[in-house]
Design an enzyme around this catalytic site. Structure first.
Site, PDB file in Angstrom:
ATOM      1  N   GLU A 148      60.356  14.529  45.330  1.00  0.00           N
ATOM      2  CA  GLU A 148      60.314  15.238  46.553  1.00  0.00           C
ATOM      3  C   GLU A 148      59.476  16.520  46.512  1.00  0.00           C
ATOM      4  O   GLU A 148      58.836  17.022  47.396  1.00  0.00           O
ATOM      5  CB  GLU A 148      61.682  15.911  46.512  1.00  0.00           C
ATOM      6  CG  GLU A 148      62.645  14.898  46.967  1.00  0.00           C
ATOM      7  CD  GLU A 148      62.438  14.149  48.451  1.00  0.00           C
ATOM      8  OE1 GLU A 148      61.929  14.796  49.092  1.00  0.00           O
ATOM      9  OE2 GLU A 148      63.231  13.113  48.597  1.00  0.00           O
TER      10      GLU A 148
ATOM     11  N   TYR B 230      65.290  22.324  52.122  1.00  0.00           N
ATOM     12  CA  TYR B 230      65.273  20.752  52.200  1.00  0.00           C
ATOM     13  C   TYR B 230      65.235  20.145  51.011  1.00  0.00           C
ATOM     14  O   TYR B 230      65.737  19.078  50.678  1.00  0.00           O
ATOM     15  CB  TYR B 230      63.924  20.714  52.914  1.00  0.00           C
ATOM     16  CG  TYR B 230      63.299  19.108  52.398  1.00  0.00           C
ATOM     17  CD1 TYR B 230      63.834  18.033  53.500  1.00  0.00           C
ATOM     18  CD2 TYR B 230      62.753  18.721  51.404  1.00  0.00           C
ATOM     19  CE1 TYR B 230      63.444  16.992  52.987  1.00  0.00           C
ATOM     20  CE2 TYR B 230      62.367  17.561  51.175  1.00  0.00           C
ATOM     21  CZ  TYR B 230      62.810  16.500  51.944  1.00  0.00           C
ATOM     22  OH  TYR B 230      62.500  15.002  51.851  1.00  0.00           O
TER      23      TYR B 230
ATOM     24  N   ASP C 121      63.365  16.622  57.070  1.00  0.00           N
ATOM     25  CA  ASP C 121      61.839  16.468  56.906  1.00  0.00           C
ATOM     26  C   ASP C 121      61.173  16.223  58.226  1.00  0.00           C
ATOM     27  O   ASP C 121      61.725  16.196  59.315  1.00  0.00           O
ATOM     28  CB  ASP C 121      61.227  15.684  55.993  1.00  0.00           C
ATOM     29  CG  ASP C 121      61.183  14.078  56.276  1.00  0.00           C
ATOM     30  OD1 ASP C 121      61.806  13.824  57.099  1.00  0.00           O
ATOM     31  OD2 ASP C 121      60.300  13.429  55.611  1.00  0.00           O
TER      32      ASP C 121
ATOM     33  N   CYS D 139      58.819   5.275  64.143  1.00  0.00           N
ATOM     34  CA  CYS D 139      58.697   6.622  64.847  1.00  0.00           C
ATOM     35  C   CYS D 139      57.751   7.438  64.423  1.00  0.00           C
ATOM     36  O   CYS D 139      57.925   8.625  64.254  1.00  0.00           O
ATOM     37  CB  CYS D 139      60.259   7.139  64.969  1.00  0.00           C
ATOM     38  SG  CYS D 139      60.400   8.172  66.330  1.00  0.00           S
TER      39      CYS D 139
ATOM     40  N   CYS E  88      57.905   1.358  69.262  1.00  0.00           N
ATOM     41  CA  CYS E  88      59.346   1.229  69.898  1.00  0.00           C
ATOM     42  C   CYS E  88      59.664  -0.085  69.739  1.00  0.00           C
ATOM     43  O   CYS E  88      61.071  -0.377  69.696  1.00  0.00           O
ATOM     44  CB  CYS E  88      59.234   1.796  71.171  1.00  0.00           C
ATOM     45  SG  CYS E  88      58.834   3.510  71.373  1.00  0.00           S
TER      46      CYS E  88
ATOM     47  N   CYS F 123      61.796  -0.608  66.740  1.00  0.00           N
ATOM     48  CA  CYS F 123      62.752   0.332  66.509  1.00  0.00           C
ATOM     49  C   CYS F 123      64.115   0.022  66.829  1.00  0.00           C
ATOM     50  O   CYS F 123      64.441  -0.659  67.960  1.00  0.00           O
ATOM     51  CB  CYS F 123      62.297   1.668  67.443  1.00  0.00           C
ATOM     52  SG  CYS F 123      63.744   2.724  67.248  1.00  0.00           S
TER      53      CYS F 123
END
Length: 291
Positions: free
Chosen positions: A36, A119, A137, A192, A199, A202
């Site tokens: 992270e 976060y 994020d 995305c 798309c 998706c």
């Protein structure tokens, strides 16, 4: 509405998730935390080799805590934003001193560690311990902006409205919530995306508010581009590269060779010293920090 998002996105993730080392069971909470820190503003392909070397050298927080902070900066290599290395070292020291060398499970204790913000605390609690937290994020924010809010991009900075939406979208079940956090992040990273969104691939395209509205163009403040060439960031990187390669203090004259413009070079070096990334010594010498 929430279940209509959760089920297809998590099912997509089950099939399409990348096999990343920090997602494997043997990574452990420390591996998740290291990833992270490294992944902030840095793409996965650049992180992978440094991550592997880091965990091989410092498999537990106590192993890193024993080292001088300058060694963390040296091992950070060219990942960029090297203050993250100092913050990760500071977190390792705190974990060793306060928690017996184990990354804490409690969100508040994670948040109390140096260098860890909202976060990162939520991400570690969710991805390492399977807890229910909103993990926001850039990728997740973009997915939510398009699928739910109906706009092309989220605001430049995270807003209270975004945090509220993220909490509303969280599955009630802890395990499902943790899976949703990882799945929505992966969807933003692989499908995305900021440009050339996929798309047709998706799993929630049929209910995406932005697509159903005809994909209206972004309105509002311009998107922030990241420039590098000729900036103080570039000069700082060049100065640090010299110091990372050296295992003895470096004279000022050697650092002077890395950049042609003396005022910018001096400003960059002063900034590195102020940030604790470089330690000045008598006689015009410089080194990575020892304490």
């Amino acid at each position: 509405m929430t279940e209509k998002l959760h089920t297809p996105v998590i099912a997509w993730f089950d099939t399409h998730a990348r096999d990343l080392p920090w997602r494997r069971p043997d990574a452990g909470p420390w591996g998740v935390m290291v990833s992270e820190f490294m992944l902030q503003q840095t793409p996965v392909n650049r992180v992978l080799p440094v991550y592997e070397e880091w965990l091989a050298r410092w498999p537990r927080p106590a192993d890193l805590a024993k080292e001088a902070p300058g060694e963390a900066v040296r091992a950070w290599g060219r990942l960029g934003y090297p203050r993250r290395a100092l913050r990760l070292h500071g977190a390792a020291v705190a974990i060793t001193e306060r928690h017996g060398g184990d990354v804490p499970t409690d969100h508040a204790q994670l948040l109390a560690l140096p260098g860890i913000g909202e976060y990162t605390a939520a991400a570690v609690a969710s991805f390492a311990y399977g807890q229910r937290h909103a993990v926001l994020d850039t990728n997740v924010r973009r997915v939510f902006a398009r699928a739910v809010t109906g706009v092309q991009y989220p605001p430049n900075a995270t807003t209270a409205a975004e945090r509220r939406l993220a909490r509303e979208l969280l599955p009630v079940d802890e395990r499902t919530a943790a899976r949703w956090a990882a799945a929505s992040m992966e969807l933003g990273a692989l499908v995305c995306t900021a440009k050339n969104e996929g798309c047709v691939r998706c799993p929630i395209a049929a209910q995406c508010a932005w697509r159903l509205a005809g994909k209206p163009e972004h309105v509002g403040p311009p998107r922030r581009g990241q420039t590098y060439a000729g900036t103080d960031r570039q000069v700082r990187g060049k100065l640090l590269a010299v110091l990372r390669e050296a295992h003895a203090p470096v004279p000022q004259a050697v650092l002077d060779r890395v950049w042609h413009e003396p005022v910018q070079r001096a400003r960059a070096l002063d900034g590195l010293v102020a940030d604790g990334l470089v330690e000045p010594l008598p006689g015009g010498l410089y080194r990575l920090p020892l304490s």
